[in-house]
Design an enzyme around this catalytic site. Structure first.
Site, mmCIF file in Angstrom:
data_model
loop_
_atom_site.group_PDB
_atom_site.id
_atom_site.type_symbol
_atom_site.label_atom_id
_atom_site.label_comp_id
_atom_site.label_asym_id
_atom_site.label_seq_id
_atom_site.Cartn_x
_atom_site.Cartn_y
_atom_site.Cartn_z
ATOM 1 N N ASP A 207 -3.755 5.056 11.440
ATOM 2 C CA ASP A 207 -2.816 5.801 12.290
ATOM 3 C C ASP A 207 -2.491 7.152 11.668
ATOM 4 O O ASP A 207 -2.390 8.161 12.367
ATOM 5 C CB ASP A 207 -1.521 5.010 12.515
ATOM 6 N N ASP B 116 -4.477 -0.562 8.882
ATOM 7 C CA ASP B 116 -3.624 -0.358 10.059
ATOM 8 C C ASP B 116 -2.812 0.928 9.873
ATOM 9 O O ASP B 116 -2.758 1.806 10.742
ATOM 10 C CB ASP B 116 -2.691 -1.579 10.180
ATOM 11 N N TYR C 69 -1.721 -10.296 8.008
ATOM 12 C CA TYR C 69 -1.475 -10.576 9.425
ATOM 13 C C TYR C 69 -1.945 -11.965 9.840
ATOM 14 O O TYR C 69 -1.580 -12.459 10.898
ATOM 15 C CB TYR C 69 -2.151 -9.513 10.317
ATOM 16 N N ASP D 45 -1.340 3.915 -2.215
ATOM 17 C CA ASP D 45 -0.298 4.948 -2.157
ATOM 18 C C ASP D 45 -0.918 6.329 -2.355
ATOM 19 O O ASP D 45 -0.585 7.298 -1.664
ATOM 20 C CB ASP D 45 0.821 4.673 -3.176
ATOM 21 N N LYS E 213 -4.742 -2.107 -3.891
ATOM 22 C CA LYS E 213 -3.551 -2.003 -4.733
ATOM 23 C C LYS E 213 -3.805 -2.906 -5.940
ATOM 24 O O LYS E 213 -3.065 -3.873 -6.214
ATOM 25 C CB LYS E 213 -2.316 -2.442 -3.909
#
Ligand code: NAD
Length: 360
Positions: free
Chosen positions: A255, A251, A146, A227, A195
């Site tokens: 959620d 992020d 970001y 994942d 990852k």
């Protein structure tokens, strides 16, 4: 002890829910012999109305100088207010980005806790929920995709977009230290999510987290690929205590985790920087659709105040008392309309605050 707390109630239901959290902090002060000095300041749409900007320098300076900051929510109905006929940088939500940056907050902590009394609101099957879950997601806030360099160009007549994911070891180390510190106050387990089978930034993340772990021999560390982490959160959320991860993974996972708790009105959050000061706020927005009706659930803000006691003021007993009071009130069947179910007792925003104060 005396503590200086800046209150930023903001817009919509913000002032209603912050008022209840203040009542609860006052009840804590009375019971445990602390003095909380509150200063209420403007941020968001109300600040635009008063000063023409969502966050003034004066408010930022006072927030930085406080022991902790408690925020309600900012913003209004998009498209239905003068606040949104302005460039994005001058809208209410720009105040949030400005205060996070100004206070140097680089860690966002979002707990996902399932109250046994609210099990029927959880979208997961009861055999998956088991005895419930109680985890926190620690998301890096100021680095990663970001904030990396990005551009769009045309290469050989084809449009091409590039985003870069950059982390340096200092950015990883400072949040890893926070995660291990917080794990020491909880069940002493850190699940670091990356990852590393693909990304260099993740391999550095993993290496630095392992270096930090050496200073916390009591804390169990595991590495989980992102994942798999997404899958495990809905397969067996009870296995997690502290999930530590970078900006974009956090992020998405935070959620996902909040969704499995069932109600947005129950979800607290904290953003921390290098020192003790932090910004505490519910995970939800200003809910303009229910503002002024005294039906908003104040529990997310009250639990954010509990995090404020625990993380900024190191008042663990006092934070436990607030969390215990919330559990008792739910156990006794009291509910605001958003979490109401048949056979419970429906309360207004202020009545819910009063019940929690009584339980303290
Ligand atoms: P929202 O979270 O405000 O509301 C979503 C839904 O949840 C609404 O139906 C609302 O009534 C309900 N809800 C939210 N909090 C509740 C509570 N405590 N008790 C009961 N019901 C509750 O999200 P939105 O409607 O997308 O956004 C409204 C405004 O809030 C927008 O201007 C948005 O930009 C802003 N916003 C601010 C923040 C923040 O201040 N951190 C975060 C998200 C959204």
């Amino acid at each position: 002890m005396d503590y200086q707390i800046v209150l930023l109630p903001g817009d919509g239901i913000g002032p209603e829910i912050v008022a209840e959290a203040v009542k609860v902090l006052e009840a804590v002060g009375k019971k445990f012999g602390h003095h909380f000095h509150f200063e209420t300041l403007l941020m968001g749409g109300c600040s635009i109305d008063a000063y023409g900007v969502p966050l003034t320098d004066e408010v930022l300076e006072k927030a930085k100088a406080a022991d902790a900051v408690l925020l309600g929510a900012v913003g209004g109905k998009v498209g239905n207010s003068d606040w949104y006929n302005r460039p994005p940088k001058e809208r209410p939500e720009a105040g949030l980005l400005a205060i996070r940056k100004g206070m140097g907050l680089f860690t966002n902590i979002r707990p996902a806790y399932l109250y046994p009394e609210l099990k029927d609101r959880c979208p997961l099957r009861s055999d998956i929920i088991g005895d419930g879950f109680d985890l926190v997601i620690m998301r890096e806030l100021t680095g990663g995709l970001y904030f990396g360099e990005r551009h769009t160009e045309v290469v050989d007549g084809v449009r091409q977009a590039t985003d870069t994911l950059v982390y340096n070891e200092n950015e990883i180390r400072r949040i890893a230290i926070k995660a291990f510190d917080i794990a020491m106050k909880r069940r002493k387990k850190v699940s670091s999510v990356d990852k590393a089978n693909v990304l260099d930034s993740s391999r550095l993340w993993r290496a630095v987290v392992e270096e930090v772990a050496k200073d916390y021999p009591e804390v169990e560390l595991e590495h989980v690929l992102v994942d798999n982490a997404a899958m495990q959160l809905v397969k067996n959320p009870g296995q997690f205590d502290v999930i530590l991860t970078e900006n974009m993974f956090g992020d998405i996972l935070s959620d996902e985790a909040s969704e499995v708790t069932g109600s947005i009105g129950m979800l607290s959050s904290a953003s921390l920087g290098a020192g003790k000061n932090g910004l505490y706020e519910p995970s939800h927005g200003s809910a303009p659709d229910i503002a002024g009706l005294s039906i908003a659930n104040p529990i997310a803000t009250i639990l954010s105040a509990a995090m404020l006691l625990r993380y900024s003021l190191d008042l663990d007993k006092e934070a436990d008392a607030v969390e215990e009071a919330v559990r008792k009130v739910l156990h006794d069947g009291y509910r605001t309309p958003d979490i109401y179910s048949e056979g419970c007792i429906k309360l207004s925003t202020t009545q819910m605050g009063d019940r929690i104060c009584e339980a303290i």
